[in-house]
Design a protein around this motif. Structure first.
Motif, PDB file in Angstrom:
ATOM      1  N   ILE A  67      24.411  32.398  61.887  1.00  0.00           N
ATOM      2  CA  ILE A  67      23.808  32.727  60.809  1.00  0.00           C
ATOM      3  C   ILE A  67      24.634  33.539  60.119  1.00  0.00           C
ATOM      4  N   ILE A  68      24.234  33.191  58.659  1.00  0.00           N
ATOM      5  CA  ILE A  68      25.017  33.962  57.769  1.00  0.00           C
ATOM      6  C   ILE A  68      24.093  34.835  56.893  1.00  0.00           C
ATOM      7  N   PRO A  69      24.100  36.175  57.195  1.00  0.00           N
ATOM      8  CA  PRO A  69      22.808  36.818  56.709  1.00  0.00           C
ATOM      9  C   PRO A  69      23.195  37.093  55.225  1.00  0.00           C
ATOM     10  N   LEU A  70      22.339  36.985  54.326  1.00  0.00           N
ATOM     11  CA  LEU A  70      22.290  37.781  52.826  1.00  0.00           C
ATOM     12  C   LEU A  70      21.418  38.872  52.747  1.00  0.00           C
ATOM     13  N   PHE A  71      22.097  39.829  52.072  1.00  0.00           N
ATOM     14  CA  PHE A  71      21.448  41.065  51.650  1.00  0.00           C
ATOM     15  C   PHE A  71      20.124  40.514  50.450  1.00  0.00           C
ATOM     16  N   SER A  72      18.880  40.789  50.827  1.00  0.00           N
ATOM     17  CA  SER A  72      17.873  40.449  49.972  1.00  0.00           C
ATOM     18  C   SER A  72      17.502  41.933  49.532  1.00  0.00           C
ATOM     19  N   PRO A  73      17.580  41.933  48.252  1.00  0.00           N
ATOM     20  CA  PRO A  73      16.734  43.058  47.452  1.00  0.00           C
ATOM     21  C   PRO A  73      15.515  43.400  47.805  1.00  0.00           C
ATOM     22  N   TRP A  83      11.601  45.678  43.345  1.00  0.00           N
ATOM     23  CA  TRP A  83      13.249  45.814  43.841  1.00  0.00           C
ATOM     24  C   TRP A  83      13.925  46.285  42.576  1.00  0.00           C
ATOM     25  N   TYR A  84      13.728  45.987  41.250  1.00  0.00           N
ATOM     26  CA  TYR A  84      14.588  46.102  40.121  1.00  0.00           C
ATOM     27  C   TYR A  84      14.430  47.521  39.556  1.00  0.00           C
ATOM     28  N   ARG A  85      13.324  48.081  40.327  1.00  0.00           N
ATOM     29  CA  ARG A  85      13.122  49.615  39.847  1.00  0.00           C
ATOM     30  C   ARG A  85      13.400  50.585  40.973  1.00  0.00           C
ATOM     31  N   ASP A  86      14.044  50.231  41.998  1.00  0.00           N
ATOM     32  CA  ASP A  86      14.350  51.115  43.107  1.00  0.00           C
ATOM     33  C   ASP A  86      15.843  51.036  43.336  1.00  0.00           C
ATOM     34  N   PRO A  87      16.384  52.243  43.108  1.00  0.00           N
ATOM     35  CA  PRO A  87      17.816  52.369  43.337  1.00  0.00           C
ATOM     36  C   PRO A  87      18.190  52.367  44.668  1.00  0.00           C
ATOM     37  N   ARG A  88      17.531  52.579  45.340  1.00  0.00           N
ATOM     38  CA  ARG A  88      17.573  52.388  47.102  1.00  0.00           C
ATOM     39  C   ARG A  88      18.146  50.922  47.608  1.00  0.00           C
ATOM     40  N   VAL A  89      17.976  50.064  46.386  1.00  0.00           N
ATOM     41  CA  VAL A  89      18.293  48.786  47.045  1.00  0.00           C
ATOM     42  C   VAL A  89      19.780  48.549  46.842  1.00  0.00           C
ATOM     43  N   VAL A  90      20.487  49.222  45.661  1.00  0.00           N
ATOM     44  CA  VAL A  90      21.945  49.223  45.505  1.00  0.00           C
ATOM     45  C   VAL A  90      22.506  50.036  46.752  1.00  0.00           C
ATOM     46  N   GLU A  91      21.944  51.133  46.953  1.00  0.00           N
ATOM     47  CA  GLU A  91      22.426  51.840  48.230  1.00  0.00           C
ATOM     48  C   GLU A  91      22.513  51.064  49.431  1.00  0.00           C
ATOM     49  N   LEU A  92      21.571  50.507  49.682  1.00  0.00           N
ATOM     50  CA  LEU A  92      21.397  49.696  50.843  1.00  0.00           C
ATOM     51  C   LEU A  92      22.177  48.429  51.069  1.00  0.00           C
ATOM     52  N   ALA A  93      22.324  47.716  49.908  1.00  0.00           N
ATOM     53  CA  ALA A  93      23.244  46.559  49.872  1.00  0.00           C
ATOM     54  C   ALA A  93      24.626  47.107  50.172  1.00  0.00           C
ATOM     55  N   GLU A  94      25.159  48.062  49.428  1.00  0.00           N
ATOM     56  CA  GLU A  94      26.473  48.583  49.904  1.00  0.00           C
ATOM     57  C   GLU A  94      26.689  48.962  51.114  1.00  0.00           C
ATOM     58  N   GLN A  95      25.818  49.664  51.644  1.00  0.00           N
ATOM     59  CA  GLN A  95      25.861  50.030  53.126  1.00  0.00           C
ATOM     60  C   GLN A  95      26.152  48.641  54.140  1.00  0.00           C
ATOM     61  N   GLY A  96      25.232  47.894  53.864  1.00  0.00           N
ATOM     62  CA  GLY A  96      25.358  46.572  54.598  1.00  0.00           C
ATOM     63  C   GLY A  96      26.496  45.941  54.385  1.00  0.00           C
ATOM     64  N   LEU A  97      26.790  45.648  53.139  1.00  0.00           N
ATOM     65  CA  LEU A  97      27.967  44.739  52.918  1.00  0.00           C
ATOM     66  C   LEU A  97      29.442  45.545  53.372  1.00  0.00           C
ATOM     67  N   ARG A  98      29.213  46.956  53.356  1.00  0.00           N
ATOM     68  CA  ARG A  98      30.508  47.617  53.807  1.00  0.00           C
ATOM     69  C   ARG A  98      30.570  47.442  55.288  1.00  0.00           C
ATOM     70  N   ALA A  99      29.473  47.582  55.961  1.00  0.00           N
ATOM     71  CA  ALA A  99      29.449  47.432  57.388  1.00  0.00           C
ATOM     72  C   ALA A  99      29.784  45.818  57.938  1.00  0.00           C
ATOM     73  N   ASN A 100      29.616  44.903  57.011  1.00  0.00           N
ATOM     74  CA  ASN A 100      29.811  43.264  57.235  1.00  0.00           C
ATOM     75  C   ASN A 100      28.402  43.013  57.768  1.00  0.00           C
ATOM     76  N   ARG A 101      27.567  43.597  57.502  1.00  0.00           N
ATOM     77  CA  ARG A 101      26.058  43.117  58.075  1.00  0.00           C
ATOM     78  C   ARG A 101      25.685  42.005  57.540  1.00  0.00           C
ATOM     79  N   TYR A 102      25.922  41.948  55.981  1.00  0.00           N
ATOM     80  CA  TYR A 102      25.529  40.996  55.208  1.00  0.00           C
ATOM     81  C   TYR A 102      26.852  40.195  54.556  1.00  0.00           C
ATOM     82  N   ARG A 103      26.669  39.183  54.319  1.00  0.00           N
ATOM     83  CA  ARG A 103      27.773  38.250  53.667  1.00  0.00           C
ATOM     84  C   ARG A 103      27.263  37.637  52.391  1.00  0.00           C
ATOM     85  N   GLY A 104      26.507  38.063  51.796  1.00  0.00           N
ATOM     86  CA  GLY A 104      26.201  37.677  50.377  1.00  0.00           C
ATOM     87  C   GLY A 104      25.099  38.480  49.939  1.00  0.00           C
TER      88      GLY A 104
END
Ligand SMILES: [Zn+2]
Length: 282
Positions: A67-73, A83-104
């Protein structure tokens, strides 16, 4: 009559670059069963986008390296609406990508005439993250022509942008313009089966001539996937669970059939090799 597999198609390696494991699918199928289906169908790896995004992790736990998980907004059940009004989306994306939990990142939907637009700050934030973490973005644009796709790839020329469903209703002539205008655009063929957008293959299950010429001309730019989401059919209403995974075997057989009609090298590239390159599995 719609196409049905008449012969057994040899199970070559296959990468499915577009699956979902969404909350309304999880009501009728669990992650272990989905992982088993992928295994049984000979899927080398599957790229999953979930609503809410954390469910992609649940499938990754069940399916492991397959499985290759994508970060969905879409971070909550109805996140597609806000999603496009919620700044937490970008924060969560960054956390997940940094931790290598998501690969796209993806799938992100843009519908012609509706919010959001490409210039909203949350989307721009996600695109910066994709650049920083060097990951692809899966994008669904419903648009009557190819200009929206080309505008987007020209805005982000250093990103791998994967355009879902070969642009929905776009024809080979439009896709050729995208591929030739955008060196890092990838086109995928999920949901171009006869039960949804259609238009890709004939009644014999083989690619229609315009598509065949296009993929043979640009064999390095196409990938495919099943997108087993079925609520688009008329037999269901939006308040029922999505039983799309029940159709997964039918969808994958259909993809294997049109791939089987291509020259060996082109078939292997679109079936698996391009996706390996795109997601760093080569
Ligand atoms: Zn999708």
């Amino acid at each position: 009559m719609l196409w049905a597999p008449a012969v057994t198609i040899a199970a070559e390696p296959f990468a499915d670059v577009h699956v979902h494991f969404n909350w309304d699918q999880r009501e009728v199928i669990d992650a272990a069963t989905v992982a088993h289906k992928l295994d049984a169908a000979g899927v080398e790896f599957a790229v999953v986008a979930s609503t809410p995004s954390v469910l992609a992790q649940e499938l990754a736990e069940a399916g492991g390296n397959r499985i290759i998980p994508l970060f969905s907004p879409y971070i909550h059940e109805l996140g597609r609406n806000d999603w496009y009004r919620d700044p937490r989306v970008v924060e969560l994306a960054e956390q997940g990508l940094r931790a290598n939990r998501y690969r796209g990142i993806g799938e992100v939907h843009f519908m012609a005439g509706f919010a959001p637009r490409f210039d909203n700050p949350v989307f721009r934030g996600l695109m910066s993250l994709a650049r920083d973490y060097r990951v692809p973005v899966l994008i669904h644009i419903d648009s009557g022509n190819e200009s929206a796709f080309i505008d987007l790839c020209r805005t982000y020329p250093d990103l791998d942008l994967v355009f879902a469903h070969a642009g929905g209703n776009l024809l080979p002539v439009h896709l050729r313009r995208i591929v030739e205008s955008c060196p890092r655009a990838w086109i995928e063929f999920s949901a171009r089966d006869p039960w949804r957008y259609g238009g890709l293959a004939g009644d014999d299950g083989l690619l229609l001539p315009g598509w065949r010429e296009l993929v043979i001309e640009h064999p390095d730019r196409f990938v495919t996937g099943t997108d087993p989401v079925w609520k688009v059919t008329r037999t269901q209403t939006w308040d029922q669970p999505d039983d799309g995974w029940d159709y997964f075997e039918q969808l994958i057989a259909w993809h294997r059939a049109w791939l089987a009609g291509l020259p060996d090298e082109v078939r292997r590239k679109i079936g698996v090799e391009n996706a390996r390159r795109l997601f760093g599995r080569d």
